[in-house]
Design a protein around this motif. Structure first.
Motif, PDB file in Angstrom:
ATOM      1  N   THR A 124      24.211   2.285  -3.326  1.00  0.00           N
ATOM      2  CA  THR A 124      23.789   2.466  -1.938  1.00  0.00           C
ATOM      3  C   THR A 124      24.966   2.821  -1.048  1.00  0.00           C
ATOM      4  O   THR A 124      24.819   3.536  -0.049  1.00  0.00           O
ATOM      5  CB  THR A 124      23.102   1.199  -1.408  1.00  0.00           C
ATOM      6  OG1 THR A 124      23.963   0.054  -1.630  1.00  0.00           O
ATOM      7  CG2 THR A 124      21.775   0.952  -2.103  1.00  0.00           C
ATOM      8  N   GLN A 148      23.281  -0.300  -8.434  1.00  0.00           N
ATOM      9  CA  GLN A 148      22.768   0.461  -7.298  1.00  0.00           C
ATOM     10  C   GLN A 148      22.744  -0.346  -6.002  1.00  0.00           C
ATOM     11  O   GLN A 148      23.110   0.156  -4.947  1.00  0.00           O
ATOM     12  CB  GLN A 148      21.351   0.971  -7.618  1.00  0.00           C
ATOM     13  CG  GLN A 148      20.674   1.718  -6.480  1.00  0.00           C
ATOM     14  CD  GLN A 148      21.403   2.971  -6.056  1.00  0.00           C
ATOM     15  OE1 GLN A 148      22.259   3.485  -6.781  1.00  0.00           O
ATOM     16  NE2 GLN A 148      21.072   3.478  -4.876  1.00  0.00           N
ATOM     17  N   ARG A 149      22.337  -1.624  -6.061  1.00  0.00           N
ATOM     18  CA  ARG A 149      22.136  -2.381  -4.809  1.00  0.00           C
ATOM     19  C   ARG A 149      22.988  -3.639  -4.712  1.00  0.00           C
ATOM     20  O   ARG A 149      22.854  -4.403  -3.760  1.00  0.00           O
ATOM     21  CB  ARG A 149      20.659  -2.749  -4.670  1.00  0.00           C
ATOM     22  CG  ARG A 149      19.733  -1.545  -4.527  1.00  0.00           C
ATOM     23  CD  ARG A 149      18.283  -1.969  -4.474  1.00  0.00           C
ATOM     24  NE  ARG A 149      17.887  -2.628  -5.726  1.00  0.00           N
ATOM     25  CZ  ARG A 149      17.029  -3.642  -5.792  1.00  0.00           C
ATOM     26  NH1 ARG A 149      16.477  -4.133  -4.694  1.00  0.00           N
ATOM     27  NH2 ARG A 149      16.725  -4.172  -6.967  1.00  0.00           N
ATOM     28  N   GLU A 164      18.918  -0.636 -12.034  1.00  0.00           N
ATOM     29  CA  GLU A 164      20.129  -0.866 -11.239  1.00  0.00           C
ATOM     30  C   GLU A 164      21.326  -0.110 -11.818  1.00  0.00           C
ATOM     31  O   GLU A 164      22.150   0.433 -11.082  1.00  0.00           O
ATOM     32  CB  GLU A 164      20.455  -2.362 -11.185  1.00  0.00           C
ATOM     33  CG  GLU A 164      19.629  -3.150 -10.204  1.00  0.00           C
ATOM     34  CD  GLU A 164      19.907  -2.734  -8.772  1.00  0.00           C
ATOM     35  OE1 GLU A 164      21.097  -2.623  -8.387  1.00  0.00           O
ATOM     36  OE2 GLU A 164      18.937  -2.509  -8.038  1.00  0.00           O
TER      37      GLU A 164
END
Length: 274
Positions: A124, A148-149, A164
């Motif tokens: 992100t 990813q987060r 992810e």
């Protein structure tokens, strides 16, 4: 000195107008993760390099190169916590998210002192600041995947944990041509067997852990970060640090100075293990 005639001045003006139009189109389309690598380069006005080519063109050609891919290191475990203890090298690794200005300060400070870092980027964060992927690589640093987060990936169901890892890998590949050289799980120093297997399936032969935790994310102050790192670091160490904390920026010069005094060179993790 090259003489500028009416004819070649007209050509330069046409080229400049084309670059401006192209930049406006890229800005209108850009959502971060759909922007091709060339759009992440500087949109400043072109100037000629030594060969007579516009410098912007030279920069685009340079930054369009494919980044290094992950590789397997013979004799290293699936989860790496440190490198060889017999060579005077250490790896300073950074969890990549937070204020991009702090990230830029840390990268510049390291480069000014001849140090190279390893950045494990959150997907992100790359979506919000896509140009930083190339900035990191062009500075000679390693770039890898930190999910990813930045959630507790070890606690997730298999499908969610896989997403992810692969979503961040896709961001990296879109921006740099590679999924990044390393994977580090988020919210844990080590990966569960499931997550380690998912990372391997995604193309990462090793999980990158660490043996020195700076605890900079607890905001203890620059002096405390410096003391913690220098108390624990030794040849072969992999140090965990973070982008996003001003105390880390303030601590880095003192850390690098003392490493230099101890004749420990701060290198990328790839260099540490090569």
């Amino acid at each position: 000195m090259v003489r500028v005639t009416t004819t070649n001045r007209r050509g330069v003006l046409r080229a400049g107008a084309g670059l401006v139009a192209g930049g406006a189109l890229a800005a209108g389309c850009g959502s971060g993760h759909d922007t091709p690598p060339a759009a992440e380069t500087s949109a400043s006005a072109p100037t000629a390099d030594a060969s007579g080519r516009p410098a912007a063109t030279a920069r685009t050609a340079r930054t369009a190169r494919t980044a290094p891919a992950p590789r397997a290191y013979a004799g290293q475990p699936a989860q790496i916590t440190h490198g060889p203890r017999t060579r005077p090298r250490v790896a300073l690794t950074f969890h990549g998210q937070g204020d991009p200005h702090i990230a830029e300060s840390l990268l510049s400070t390291a480069e000014q002192r001849g140090a190279r870092l390893t950045v494990l980027a959150v997907g992100t964060w790359l979506d919000e600041h896509p140009a930083l992927a190339r900035r990191i690589l062009d500075g000679g640093h390693d770039l890898g995947n930190h999910t990813q987060r930045h959630v507790a990936v070890n606690a997730m169901a298999e499908a969610d944990a896989r997403r992810e890892i692969t979503d961040c890998a896709e961001r990296l590949k879109r921006l740099t041509g590679s999924i990044g050289t390393w994977f580090r799980p988020s919210r844990s120093p080590t990966a569960s067997p499931l997550v380690a297997g998912l990372a391997r399936a995604a193309g990462y032969p090793h999980v990158l852990s660490y043996d020195v935790d700076s605890l900079d994310y607890t905001r203890p102050g620059a002096d405390a970060i410096t003391r913690k790192v220098l108390a624990d670091v030794r040849a072969g160490s992999v140090v965990s640090l973070h982008f996003g904390y001003p105390d880390t920026v303030a601590a880095l010069p003192a850390v690098l100075h003392e490493l230099d005094r101890r004749r420990l060179r701060a290198v990328t993790t790839t260099e540490l293990l090569s």
